[in-house]
Design a protein around this motif. Structure first.
Motif, PDB file in Angstrom:
ATOM      1  N   ARG A  54      23.300 -30.063 -32.617  1.00  0.00           N
ATOM      2  CA  ARG A  54      22.181 -29.410 -31.938  1.00  0.00           C
ATOM      3  C   ARG A  54      20.888 -29.585 -32.734  1.00  0.00           C
ATOM      4  O   ARG A  54      19.824 -29.862 -32.164  1.00  0.00           O
ATOM      5  CB  ARG A  54      22.476 -27.927 -31.722  1.00  0.00           C
ATOM      6  CG  ARG A  54      23.672 -27.678 -30.824  1.00  0.00           C
ATOM      7  CD  ARG A  54      24.040 -26.201 -30.768  1.00  0.00           C
ATOM      8  NE  ARG A  54      25.225 -25.988 -29.957  1.00  0.00           N
ATOM      9  CZ  ARG A  54      25.207 -25.763 -28.643  1.00  0.00           C
ATOM     10  NH1 ARG A  54      24.053 -25.716 -28.006  1.00  0.00           N
ATOM     11  NH2 ARG A  54      26.327 -25.581 -27.975  1.00  0.00           N
ATOM     12  N   LYS A  57      19.765 -33.284 -32.523  1.00  0.00           N
ATOM     13  CA  LYS A  57      19.145 -33.575 -31.228  1.00  0.00           C
ATOM     14  C   LYS A  57      17.753 -32.955 -31.142  1.00  0.00           C
ATOM     15  O   LYS A  57      16.826 -33.560 -30.579  1.00  0.00           O
ATOM     16  CB  LYS A  57      20.045 -33.076 -30.090  1.00  0.00           C
ATOM     17  CG  LYS A  57      21.321 -33.899 -29.937  1.00  0.00           C
ATOM     18  CD  LYS A  57      22.296 -33.249 -28.956  1.00  0.00           C
ATOM     19  CE  LYS A  57      23.556 -34.083 -28.809  1.00  0.00           C
ATOM     20  NZ  LYS A  57      24.586 -33.404 -27.985  1.00  0.00           N
ATOM     21  N   ASP A  58      17.597 -31.737 -31.676  1.00  0.00           N
ATOM     22  CA  ASP A  58      16.264 -31.136 -31.739  1.00  0.00           C
ATOM     23  C   ASP A  58      15.321 -32.024 -32.545  1.00  0.00           C
ATOM     24  O   ASP A  58      14.160 -32.228 -32.170  1.00  0.00           O
ATOM     25  CB  ASP A  58      16.326 -29.751 -32.387  1.00  0.00           C
ATOM     26  CG  ASP A  58      16.976 -28.706 -31.487  1.00  0.00           C
ATOM     27  OD1 ASP A  58      17.111 -28.957 -30.267  1.00  0.00           O
ATOM     28  OD2 ASP A  58      17.344 -27.633 -32.009  1.00  0.00           O
ATOM     29  N   VAL A  61      14.169 -35.132 -30.469  1.00  0.00           N
ATOM     30  CA  VAL A  61      13.132 -34.863 -29.473  1.00  0.00           C
ATOM     31  C   VAL A  61      11.819 -34.486 -30.150  1.00  0.00           C
ATOM     32  O   VAL A  61      10.731 -34.835 -29.664  1.00  0.00           O
ATOM     33  CB  VAL A  61      13.611 -33.793 -28.485  1.00  0.00           C
ATOM     34  CG1 VAL A  61      12.501 -33.416 -27.497  1.00  0.00           C
ATOM     35  CG2 VAL A  61      14.832 -34.298 -27.717  1.00  0.00           C
ATOM     36  N   SER A  62      11.903 -33.830 -31.293  1.00  0.00           N
ATOM     37  CA  SER A  62      10.694 -33.514 -32.053  1.00  0.00           C
ATOM     38  C   SER A  62       9.987 -34.779 -32.519  1.00  0.00           C
ATOM     39  O   SER A  62       8.757 -34.895 -32.438  1.00  0.00           O
ATOM     40  CB  SER A  62      11.056 -32.642 -33.265  1.00  0.00           C
ATOM     41  OG  SER A  62       9.913 -32.379 -34.048  1.00  0.00           O
ATOM     42  N   ASP A  83      22.122 -33.069 -22.527  1.00  0.00           N
ATOM     43  CA  ASP A  83      21.655 -32.430 -23.759  1.00  0.00           C
ATOM     44  C   ASP A  83      20.268 -32.912 -24.192  1.00  0.00           C
ATOM     45  O   ASP A  83      19.407 -32.098 -24.540  1.00  0.00           O
ATOM     46  CB  ASP A  83      22.654 -32.689 -24.895  1.00  0.00           C
ATOM     47  CG  ASP A  83      23.476 -31.450 -25.220  1.00  0.00           C
ATOM     48  OD1 ASP A  83      23.495 -30.523 -24.400  1.00  0.00           O
ATOM     49  OD2 ASP A  83      24.084 -31.413 -26.303  1.00  0.00           O
ATOM     50  N   ILE A  84      20.054 -34.199 -24.212  1.00  0.00           N
ATOM     51  CA  ILE A  84      18.758 -34.735 -24.635  1.00  0.00           C
ATOM     52  C   ILE A  84      17.724 -34.561 -23.532  1.00  0.00           C
ATOM     53  O   ILE A  84      16.574 -34.159 -23.775  1.00  0.00           O
ATOM     54  CB  ILE A  84      18.879 -36.218 -25.031  1.00  0.00           C
ATOM     55  CG1 ILE A  84      19.826 -36.385 -26.222  1.00  0.00           C
ATOM     56  CG2 ILE A  84      17.505 -36.801 -25.362  1.00  0.00           C
ATOM     57  CD1 ILE A  84      19.380 -35.667 -27.488  1.00  0.00           C
ATOM     58  N   ARG A  87      16.178 -31.122 -23.352  1.00  0.00           N
ATOM     59  CA  ARG A  87      15.260 -30.896 -24.468  1.00  0.00           C
ATOM     60  C   ARG A  87      13.920 -31.589 -24.238  1.00  0.00           C
ATOM     61  O   ARG A  87      12.866 -31.063 -24.598  1.00  0.00           O
ATOM     62  CB  ARG A  87      15.889 -31.397 -25.775  1.00  0.00           C
ATOM     63  CG  ARG A  87      16.981 -30.496 -26.351  1.00  0.00           C
ATOM     64  CD  ARG A  87      17.697 -31.185 -27.515  1.00  0.00           C
ATOM     65  NE  ARG A  87      18.529 -30.285 -28.307  1.00  0.00           N
ATOM     66  CZ  ARG A  87      19.747 -29.893 -27.979  1.00  0.00           C
ATOM     67  NH1 ARG A  87      20.285 -30.338 -26.846  1.00  0.00           N
ATOM     68  NH2 ARG A  87      20.433 -29.082 -28.762  1.00  0.00           N
ATOM     69  N   ASP A  90      11.903 -29.626 -21.705  1.00  0.00           N
ATOM     70  CA  ASP A  90      11.376 -28.418 -22.349  1.00  0.00           C
ATOM     71  C   ASP A  90      10.205 -28.751 -23.269  1.00  0.00           C
ATOM     72  O   ASP A  90       9.163 -28.074 -23.237  1.00  0.00           O
ATOM     73  CB  ASP A  90      12.477 -27.718 -23.156  1.00  0.00           C
ATOM     74  CG  ASP A  90      13.501 -27.024 -22.273  1.00  0.00           C
ATOM     75  OD1 ASP A  90      13.232 -26.849 -21.064  1.00  0.00           O
ATOM     76  OD2 ASP A  90      14.582 -26.661 -22.795  1.00  0.00           O
ATOM     77  N   ALA A  91      10.367 -29.803 -24.098  1.00  0.00           N
ATOM     78  CA  ALA A  91       9.332 -30.158 -25.078  1.00  0.00           C
ATOM     79  C   ALA A  91       8.049 -30.636 -24.404  1.00  0.00           C
ATOM     80  O   ALA A  91       6.952 -30.488 -24.964  1.00  0.00           O
ATOM     81  CB  ALA A  91       9.851 -31.231 -26.031  1.00  0.00           C
ATOM     82  N   LYS A 118      20.019 -24.510 -14.871  1.00  0.00           N
ATOM     83  CA  LYS A 118      18.782 -24.340 -15.633  1.00  0.00           C
ATOM     84  C   LYS A 118      17.551 -24.328 -14.736  1.00  0.00           C
ATOM     85  O   LYS A 118      16.445 -24.016 -15.184  1.00  0.00           O
ATOM     86  CB  LYS A 118      18.643 -25.456 -16.667  1.00  0.00           C
ATOM     87  CG  LYS A 118      19.598 -25.348 -17.845  1.00  0.00           C
ATOM     88  CD  LYS A 118      19.427 -26.541 -18.795  1.00  0.00           C
ATOM     89  CE  LYS A 118      20.300 -26.387 -20.029  1.00  0.00           C
ATOM     90  NZ  LYS A 118      19.826 -25.304 -20.925  1.00  0.00           N
TER      91      LYS A 118
END
Length: 258
Positions: A54, A57-58, A61-62, A83-84, A87, A90-91, A118
């Motif tokens: 997790r 993966k964060d 994307v960051s 999962d990706i 993110r 959201d980002a 979601k």
């Protein structure tokens, strides 16, 4: 087949874990693995990585830093469960549209259900297709992401070439993958955990340890950081770099289409 790590020169096309299989056989075998684990795939990722996947993966994307402008388009390959993709949406504060592409319909089914729950299904397109033959136009995407999927592609060089093709000039390639541990002692601990504990945990959680034996062996057969970076460069990418996570257990590779 030897359990030594392969080189950038190949070896993955006919390597089903440590087994040597015939030309063209690997994809079907890999598909079977992911049909069998799809419903518990994310649970097993938590168990296999101690939840670290997790954070990795964060971090992916960051580093991508998806644009918050409308029209930003990303292709997430081998990303069936979302999962990706989730993110990235959201980002980007909902600005990005992500095409989630996976060769495995069972994984995509899981992703579709999660997206509906979601409330972001309108931000995603799910496509069942092969990473080696993307059903996408040239220069269609601002970014191409793939997390823990490229080592399961038989012809990795072909997949990288396709990634380059579908990116716009100035587009970004990001690949998160298990890699070669470069920390003394950690490499031995990690190997013991991988080969002895993970298949047993897989069997306990899903009733089937065999898919996880393949997943562990496929990590060992995947090119190390330097060799995979060389493959990315050969596909045409520039400014190729990488970041190691957790002592090299996972590595995030980056390249640009310039």
């Amino acid at each position: 087949m030897s359990n030594e790590r392969t080189t950038a020169d190949g070896g993955m096309e006919t390597a089903y874990g440590f087994r040597e299989v015939g030309q063209g056989e690997k994809q079907g075998l890999v598909n079977t693995v992911f049909h069998r684990v799809a419903e518990r795939y994310d649970v097993m990722n938590d168990l296999m990585s101690g939840g670290l996947h997790r954070l990795w993966k964060d971090g992916m994307v960051s580093w991508l830093a998806p644009s918050k402008r409308p029209g930003y388009r990303t292709l997430d390959v081998a990303g069936g469960t979302g999962d990706i993709a989730f993110r990235i949406v959201d980002a980007s504060r909902g600005a990005a549209h992500v095409t989630v592409l996976d060769i495995n319909g069972s994984m995509l089914d899981v992703g579709r259900v999660r997206a509906e729950k979601k409330g972001i299904a309108d931000k995603l397109t799910f496509v069942e297709a092969n990473a080696e033959e993307l059903p996408c136009e040239d220069g269609a995407f601002d970014a191409y992401t793939i997390a823990f999927g490229i080592r399961n592609v038989p012809d990795i060089e072909k997949a990288l070439s396709e990634a380059f093709r579908v990116l716009k000039p100035g587009g970004r390639f990001l690949c998160l993958e298990f890699s070669e541990v470069d920390t003394p002692l950690l490499d031995r601990v990690y190997e013991a955990w991988s080969f002895h504990a993970i298949p047993r945990i897989g069997k306990a959680v899903t009733g089937d340890g065999e898919p996880y034996r393949y997943l562990v062996e496929s990590i060992r057969k995947f090119p190390n950081q330097e060799n995979f970076a060389a493959m990315i460069r050969r596909a045409g990418f520039s400014r190729v770099t990488w970041r190691n996570y957790s002592g090299g257990i996972a590595t995030l590779h980056s390249g640009w289409k310039i």
